[in-house]
Design a protein around this motif. Structure first.
Motif, short mmCIF file in Angstrom:
data_model
loop_
_atom_site.label_atom_id
_atom_site.label_comp_id
_atom_site.label_asym_id
_atom_site.label_seq_id
_atom_site.Cartn_x
_atom_site.Cartn_y
_atom_site.Cartn_z
N ARG A 145 -7.22 11.99 1.90
CA ARG A 145 -6.51 13.26 2.08
C ARG A 145 -5.23 13.05 2.89
O ARG A 145 -4.17 13.53 2.50
CB ARG A 145 -7.41 14.28 2.79
N ILE A 146 -5.33 12.35 4.01
CA ILE A 146 -4.17 12.14 4.88
C ILE A 146 -3.11 11.32 4.13
O ILE A 146 -1.92 11.63 4.21
CB ILE A 146 -4.59 11.44 6.19
N ARG A 147 -3.55 10.31 3.40
CA ARG A 147 -2.60 9.49 2.62
C ARG A 147 -1.82 10.37 1.65
O ARG A 147 -0.59 10.30 1.57
CB ARG A 147 -3.35 8.39 1.86
N LYS A 148 -2.54 11.25 0.94
CA LYS A 148 -1.88 12.11 -0.04
C LYS A 148 -0.99 13.15 0.65
O LYS A 148 0.11 13.43 0.17
CB LYS A 148 -2.93 12.80 -0.92
N GLU A 149 -1.46 13.73 1.76
CA GLU A 149 -0.65 14.71 2.50
C GLU A 149 0.67 14.10 2.95
O GLU A 149 1.68 14.78 3.00
CB GLU A 149 -1.40 15.22 3.74
N LYS A 150 0.65 12.82 3.28
CA LYS A 150 1.85 12.14 3.76
C LYS A 150 2.67 11.55 2.63
O LYS A 150 3.70 10.92 2.86
CB LYS A 150 1.48 11.07 4.79
N GLY A 151 2.20 11.74 1.40
CA GLY A 151 2.94 11.25 0.23
C GLY A 151 2.96 9.73 0.12
O GLY A 151 3.90 9.16 -0.44
N LEU A 152 1.93 9.09 0.64
CA LEU A 152 1.86 7.63 0.61
C LEU A 152 1.01 7.17 -0.57
O LEU A 152 0.08 7.86 -0.98
CB LEU A 152 1.24 7.10 1.91
N THR A 153 1.33 6.01 -1.08
CA THR A 153 0.52 5.41 -2.14
C THR A 153 -0.53 4.50 -1.49
O THR A 153 -0.43 4.17 -0.31
CB THR A 153 1.39 4.55 -3.08
N GLN A 154 -1.51 4.11 -2.29
CA GLN A 154 -2.49 3.14 -1.78
C GLN A 154 -1.78 1.85 -1.38
O GLN A 154 -2.14 1.23 -0.38
CB GLN A 154 -3.57 2.87 -2.85
#
Length: 131
Positions: free
Chosen positions: A17-26
């Motif tokens: 969730r946090i990764r997606k909220e921050k617009g980061l990729t794996q």
């Protein structure tokens, strides 16, 4: 589901969730936490358990405190979560003051809700009499 499984599920859900909220990729998080992309991807899918050292590196890559990776999703306002964490570091006296303040506010809210219920009940009685 055991406590450990629930904790891991929460951890993985929060990381994603946090990764997606921050617009980061794996790939962004993997590189930021010194992991291979397939290793990070497997971890995020629940295919492996992250070590504490990995959790610290992932939190750093996400730009959040480690505690946020384990915070329940019910705490929507991160400012409140951060304040709660800070309360734990206060002196015993100041913790007691905050505890008294919180008890007072909770009691005030309870009384206000009771008054609102009583008021609505009285208004309904008056409305019934008018008819």
């Amino acid at each position: 589901m055991s406590n450990m499984e629930a904790t891991q599920a929460l951890l993985l859900e929060n990381i994603k969730r946090i990764r997606k909220e921050k617009g980061l990729t794996q790939k962004d998080v993997a590189e930021g936490s010194d992991m291979l992309v397939p290793t990070y991807s497997r971890l995020e899918r629940g295919g492996s358990n992250p070590s504490l050292a990995s959790m610290v590196r992932i939190a750093k890559a996400l730009g959040v405190p480690v505690v946020e990776l384990l915070s329940t999703s019910e705490i929507k306002d991160r400012n409140v979560a951060q304040k709660l964490e800070m309360i734990g570091n206060l002196s015993e006296y100041n913790k007691s003051v905050i505890n008294i303040m919180l008890d007072s506010i909770i009691e005030k809210d309870r009384i206000e809700k009771l008054q609102e219920v009583k008021k609505n009940s009285r208004l309904a009685e008056l409305e019934a009499i008018r008819k």
